[in-house]
Design an enzyme around this catalytic site. Structure first.
Site, PDB file in Angstrom:
ATOM      1  N   GLU A  37       0.439  -1.629   6.421  1.00  0.00           N
ATOM      2  CA  GLU A  37       1.550  -2.359   5.810  1.00  0.00           C
ATOM      3  C   GLU A  37       2.894  -1.734   6.206  1.00  0.00           C
ATOM      4  O   GLU A  37       3.869  -1.813   5.472  1.00  0.00           O
ATOM      5  CB  GLU A  37       1.377  -2.383   4.284  1.00  0.00           C
ATOM      6  CG  GLU A  37       0.157  -3.193   3.855  1.00  0.00           C
ATOM      7  CD  GLU A  37      -0.022  -3.278   2.340  1.00  0.00           C
ATOM      8  OE1 GLU A  37       0.040  -4.387   1.781  1.00  0.00           O
ATOM      9  OE2 GLU A  37      -0.235  -2.218   1.718  1.00  0.00           O
ATOM     10  N   ASN A  75      -3.695  14.773   3.022  1.00  0.00           N
ATOM     11  CA  ASN A  75      -2.363  14.957   2.440  1.00  0.00           C
ATOM     12  C   ASN A  75      -1.983  16.432   2.392  1.00  0.00           C
ATOM     13  O   ASN A  75      -0.842  16.808   2.684  1.00  0.00           O
ATOM     14  CB  ASN A  75      -2.308  14.357   1.030  1.00  0.00           C
ATOM     15  CG  ASN A  75      -2.364  12.833   1.067  1.00  0.00           C
ATOM     16  OD1 ASN A  75      -2.375  12.241   2.148  1.00  0.00           O
ATOM     17  ND2 ASN A  75      -2.412  12.207  -0.084  1.00  0.00           N
ATOM     18  N   LYS A 106       8.204   4.394  -5.091  1.00  0.00           N
ATOM     19  CA  LYS A 106       6.870   4.459  -4.490  1.00  0.00           C
ATOM     20  C   LYS A 106       6.971   4.342  -2.963  1.00  0.00           C
ATOM     21  O   LYS A 106       6.260   5.025  -2.224  1.00  0.00           O
ATOM     22  CB  LYS A 106       5.992   3.333  -5.073  1.00  0.00           C
ATOM     23  CG  LYS A 106       4.525   3.560  -4.822  1.00  0.00           C
ATOM     24  CD  LYS A 106       3.628   2.606  -5.567  1.00  0.00           C
ATOM     25  CE  LYS A 106       2.184   2.889  -5.170  1.00  0.00           C
ATOM     26  NZ  LYS A 106       1.345   1.699  -5.161  1.00  0.00           N
ATOM     27  N   GLY A 163      -7.323  -7.578  -6.412  1.00  0.00           N
ATOM     28  CA  GLY A 163      -7.600  -8.889  -7.004  1.00  0.00           C
ATOM     29  C   GLY A 163      -8.920  -8.858  -7.757  1.00  0.00           C
ATOM     30  O   GLY A 163      -9.032  -9.333  -8.901  1.00  0.00           O
ATOM     31  N   SER A 174      -9.683  -5.772  -3.136  1.00  0.00           N
ATOM     32  CA  SER A 174      -9.767  -4.603  -4.017  1.00  0.00           C
ATOM     33  C   SER A 174      -9.017  -4.836  -5.335  1.00  0.00           C
ATOM     34  O   SER A 174      -9.629  -4.826  -6.409  1.00  0.00           O
ATOM     35  CB  SER A 174      -9.201  -3.383  -3.298  1.00  0.00           C
ATOM     36  OG  SER A 174      -9.724  -3.297  -2.003  1.00  0.00           O
ATOM     37  N   ASN A 218       5.740   7.083  -0.218  1.00  0.00           N
ATOM     38  CA  ASN A 218       4.871   6.663   0.877  1.00  0.00           C
ATOM     39  C   ASN A 218       5.465   7.073   2.227  1.00  0.00           C
ATOM     40  O   ASN A 218       4.771   7.631   3.075  1.00  0.00           O
ATOM     41  CB  ASN A 218       4.682   5.141   0.801  1.00  0.00           C
ATOM     42  CG  ASN A 218       3.723   4.636   1.853  1.00  0.00           C
ATOM     43  OD1 ASN A 218       4.002   4.720   3.037  1.00  0.00           O
ATOM     44  ND2 ASN A 218       2.584   4.112   1.428  1.00  0.00           N
ATOM     45  N   ARG A 256     -15.267 -19.504   3.176  1.00  0.00           N
ATOM     46  CA  ARG A 256     -15.203 -18.263   2.390  1.00  0.00           C
ATOM     47  C   ARG A 256     -15.842 -18.483   1.019  1.00  0.00           C
ATOM     48  O   ARG A 256     -16.502 -17.601   0.474  1.00  0.00           O
ATOM     49  CB  ARG A 256     -13.723 -17.871   2.236  1.00  0.00           C
ATOM     50  CG  ARG A 256     -13.472 -16.419   1.950  1.00  0.00           C
ATOM     51  CD  ARG A 256     -13.750 -15.534   3.146  1.00  0.00           C
ATOM     52  NE  ARG A 256     -13.500 -14.139   2.821  1.00  0.00           N
ATOM     53  CZ  ARG A 256     -14.390 -13.160   2.981  1.00  0.00           C
ATOM     54  NH1 ARG A 256     -15.590 -13.422   3.463  1.00  0.00           N
ATOM     55  NH2 ARG A 256     -14.084 -11.934   2.671  1.00  0.00           N
TER      56      ARG A 256
HETATM   57  P1  NAP Z   1      -7.597  -6.105   0.187  1.00  0.00           P
HETATM   58  O1  NAP Z   1      -8.733  -5.365  -0.429  1.00  0.00           O
HETATM   59  O2  NAP Z   1      -7.497  -6.186   1.673  1.00  0.00           O
HETATM   60  O3  NAP Z   1      -7.606  -7.575  -0.414  1.00  0.00           O
HETATM   61  C1  NAP Z   1      -6.704  -8.557   0.001  1.00  0.00           C
HETATM   62  C2  NAP Z   1      -7.323  -9.895  -0.331  1.00  0.00           C
HETATM   63  O4  NAP Z   1      -6.371 -10.911  -0.027  1.00  0.00           O
HETATM   64  C3  NAP Z   1      -8.588 -10.221   0.488  1.00  0.00           C
HETATM   65  O5  NAP Z   1      -9.600 -10.604  -0.398  1.00  0.00           O
HETATM   66  C4  NAP Z   1      -8.160 -11.377   1.360  1.00  0.00           C
HETATM   67  O6  NAP Z   1      -9.150 -12.344   1.594  1.00  0.00           O
HETATM   68  C5  NAP Z   1      -7.103 -12.008   0.486  1.00  0.00           C
HETATM   69  N1  NAP Z   1      -6.243 -12.931   1.200  1.00  0.00           N
HETATM   70  C6  NAP Z   1      -5.284 -12.677   2.132  1.00  0.00           C
HETATM   71  N2  NAP Z   1      -4.735 -13.828   2.541  1.00  0.00           N
HETATM   72  C7  NAP Z   1      -5.344 -14.818   1.865  1.00  0.00           C
HETATM   73  C8  NAP Z   1      -5.222 -16.225   1.846  1.00  0.00           C
HETATM   74  N3  NAP Z   1      -4.324 -16.863   2.627  1.00  0.00           N
HETATM   75  N4  NAP Z   1      -6.028 -16.932   1.035  1.00  0.00           N
HETATM   76  C9  NAP Z   1      -6.947 -16.318   0.238  1.00  0.00           C
HETATM   77  N5  NAP Z   1      -7.117 -14.991   0.203  1.00  0.00           N
HETATM   78  C10 NAP Z   1      -6.314 -14.252   1.009  1.00  0.00           C
HETATM   79  O7  NAP Z   1      -6.194  -5.515  -0.299  1.00  0.00           O
HETATM   80  P2  NAP Z   1      -5.880  -4.597  -1.594  1.00  0.00           P
HETATM   81  O8  NAP Z   1      -6.307  -3.207  -1.309  1.00  0.00           O
HETATM   82  O9  NAP Z   1      -6.362  -5.294  -2.820  1.00  0.00           O
HETATM   83  O10 NAP Z   1      -4.305  -4.593  -1.539  1.00  0.00           O
HETATM   84  C11 NAP Z   1      -3.499  -5.631  -2.077  1.00  0.00           C
HETATM   85  C12 NAP Z   1      -2.095  -5.043  -2.254  1.00  0.00           C
HETATM   86  O11 NAP Z   1      -2.166  -4.081  -3.311  1.00  0.00           O
HETATM   87  C13 NAP Z   1      -1.587  -4.289  -1.029  1.00  0.00           C
HETATM   88  O12 NAP Z   1      -0.209  -4.490  -0.864  1.00  0.00           O
HETATM   89  C14 NAP Z   1      -1.869  -2.833  -1.352  1.00  0.00           C
HETATM   90  O13 NAP Z   1      -1.001  -1.920  -0.706  1.00  0.00           O
HETATM   91  C15 NAP Z   1      -1.626  -2.836  -2.856  1.00  0.00           C
HETATM   92  N6  NAP Z   1      -2.310  -1.752  -3.564  1.00  0.00           N
HETATM   93  C16 NAP Z   1      -3.646  -1.534  -3.375  1.00  0.00           C
HETATM   94  C17 NAP Z   1      -4.286  -0.529  -4.076  1.00  0.00           C
HETATM   95  C18 NAP Z   1      -5.759  -0.249  -3.891  1.00  0.00           C
HETATM   96  O14 NAP Z   1      -6.244   0.771  -4.429  1.00  0.00           O
HETATM   97  N7  NAP Z   1      -6.509  -1.057  -3.197  1.00  0.00           N
HETATM   98  C19 NAP Z   1      -3.546   0.266  -4.978  1.00  0.00           C
HETATM   99  C20 NAP Z   1      -2.186   0.009  -5.159  1.00  0.00           C
HETATM  100  C21 NAP Z   1      -1.585  -1.009  -4.450  1.00  0.00           C
HETATM  101  P3  NAP Z   1     -10.430 -12.087   2.535  1.00  0.00           P
HETATM  102  O15 NAP Z   1     -11.389 -11.336   1.676  1.00  0.00           O
HETATM  103  O16 NAP Z   1     -10.875 -13.459   2.850  1.00  0.00           O
HETATM  104  O17 NAP Z   1      -9.930 -11.305   3.715  1.00  0.00           O
END
Ligand code: NAP
Length: 305
Positions: free
Chosen positions: A264, A202, A184, A14, A12, A188, A37
């Protein structure tokens, strides 16, 4: 000349960063787990970026983690529980003085990564932007927000902040990023676990105001003991404001549990409890909350860390 933005994780956040950086003409390279992948990414035709209902297909360059080319700038956008393993895998590729931006929510994972990468400059981030994955390699921009970046202890901002502005990524340099991360985390801890335990949106926590207030008092005690007194300012009022403003939403932890995904917790409520224990603080409400949440996760076959 700018360095390539190596982005670990096409998830998400990234994907959200990679899509906007690439659209601004900046060099981006996705780092995927392995060749399998990478093949899946190519078969999907690249990354789909959805914003305001419009989808854009972006054939961003991508490579597996074990490629040999050096990395000077890394955006580590994994979940907190995956960050250390990802950092360990990339350690041999980091050039001396490389910059590593850590997008993880909560606290604890940043220090673990920094300890693994003494040769790198680790930059912590705290973001209020929202995104989710509709499916693999399809990211939806779900909510505008802001990202604060900084180091602990504070250092001057990097030159590439202007690239974020160029890419339309709202971001600022913070001289107290730890205070932002603690604040934050406290928000949470006061909201997310209770939404899981009371099985509510919420806004449902308005019926549990006494419980929320008691948690806020303990969180203020904890943050103060951790040297984060400034981050406690008006905490309970802000918690109540967030509950009211997001009344119709399900918290991220609620959504993770409902979807059977790992939470988390270890980097949020778990981190709070560990820090309290380390300081000999007795915070019975937080400890009870953590116990109940772990039992809830265990009953659903989900990891308790
Ligand atoms: P996500 O959608 O689950 O994405 C995580 C990514 O990391 C996945 O693409 C996963 O790959 C990849 N990954 C994990 N280990 C890896 C490795 N060894 N090599 C390569 N890729 C790897 O998570 P997210 O929602 O973006 O969250 C990331 C962080 O941001 C979290 O701590 C979350 O709490 C924080 N955050 C998120 C949001 C939001 O709206 N999403 C907002 C604020 C903060 P695969 O696709 O192969 O599984």
């Amino acid at each position: 000349m700018t360095s390539t933005w190596h982005v670990l994780g096409s998830g998400s956040l990234g994907g959200l960063w990679a899509a906007r950086l690439a659209a601004a003409g900046l060099p981006v390279e996705l780092l995927l787990r392995d060749r399998q992948r990478l093949a899946e990414y190519r078969a999907a035709g690249g990354l789909t970026f959805e914003r305001d209902g419009h989808c854009r297909q972006l054939a961003l360059p991508a490579q597996p983690l074990d490629e040999p080319a050096p990395i000077r700038r890394l955006l580590l956008a994994s979940k907190a529980y995956d960050a250390a393993a990802a950092a360990r895998a990339l350690r041999p590729r980091l050039a001396p003085g490389a910059e590593v931006i850590l997008l993880q929510n909560g606290l604890g994972s940043q220090d673990a990564v920094a300890a693994l990468l003494p040769q790198a400059r680790c930059i912590f981030a705290s973001s209020t932007e929202g995104a989710f994955r509709r499916r693999d390699f399809h990211v939806v921009f779900a909510g505008s927000g802001h990202t604060w970046l900084g180091t602990a202890p504070p250092t001057p901002p990097p030159g590439w902040l202007g690239e974020l502005a160029q890419a339309g990524i709202p971001a600022s340099w913070s001289d107290d990023i730890l205070a932002r991360l603690w604040r934050k985390l406290a928000l949470n801890c006061a909201i997310n676990p209770l939404t899981v335990l009371h099985d509510c949106r919420n806004g449902g926590l308005q019926a549990h105001a006494v419980e929320v207030a008691a948690l806020c008092r303990e969180l203020v005690e904890l943050l103060t003991a951790c040297g984060q007194a400034a981050a406690t300012d008006g905490l309970q009022t802000e918690v109540e404001r967030v509950i009211a403003a997001t009344a119709a939403n399900y918290s991220s932890m609620y959504q993770d549990v409902a979807a059977g995904r790992r939470t988390e917790i270890a980097y949020l409520l778990g981190h709070a409890c560990r820090e309290a224990q380390r300081r000999g603080l007795e915070l019975p409400r937080l400890e009870d909350l953590a116990r109940r949440l772990r039992a809830h996760l265990a009953a659903r076959g989900l990891p308790q860390d």
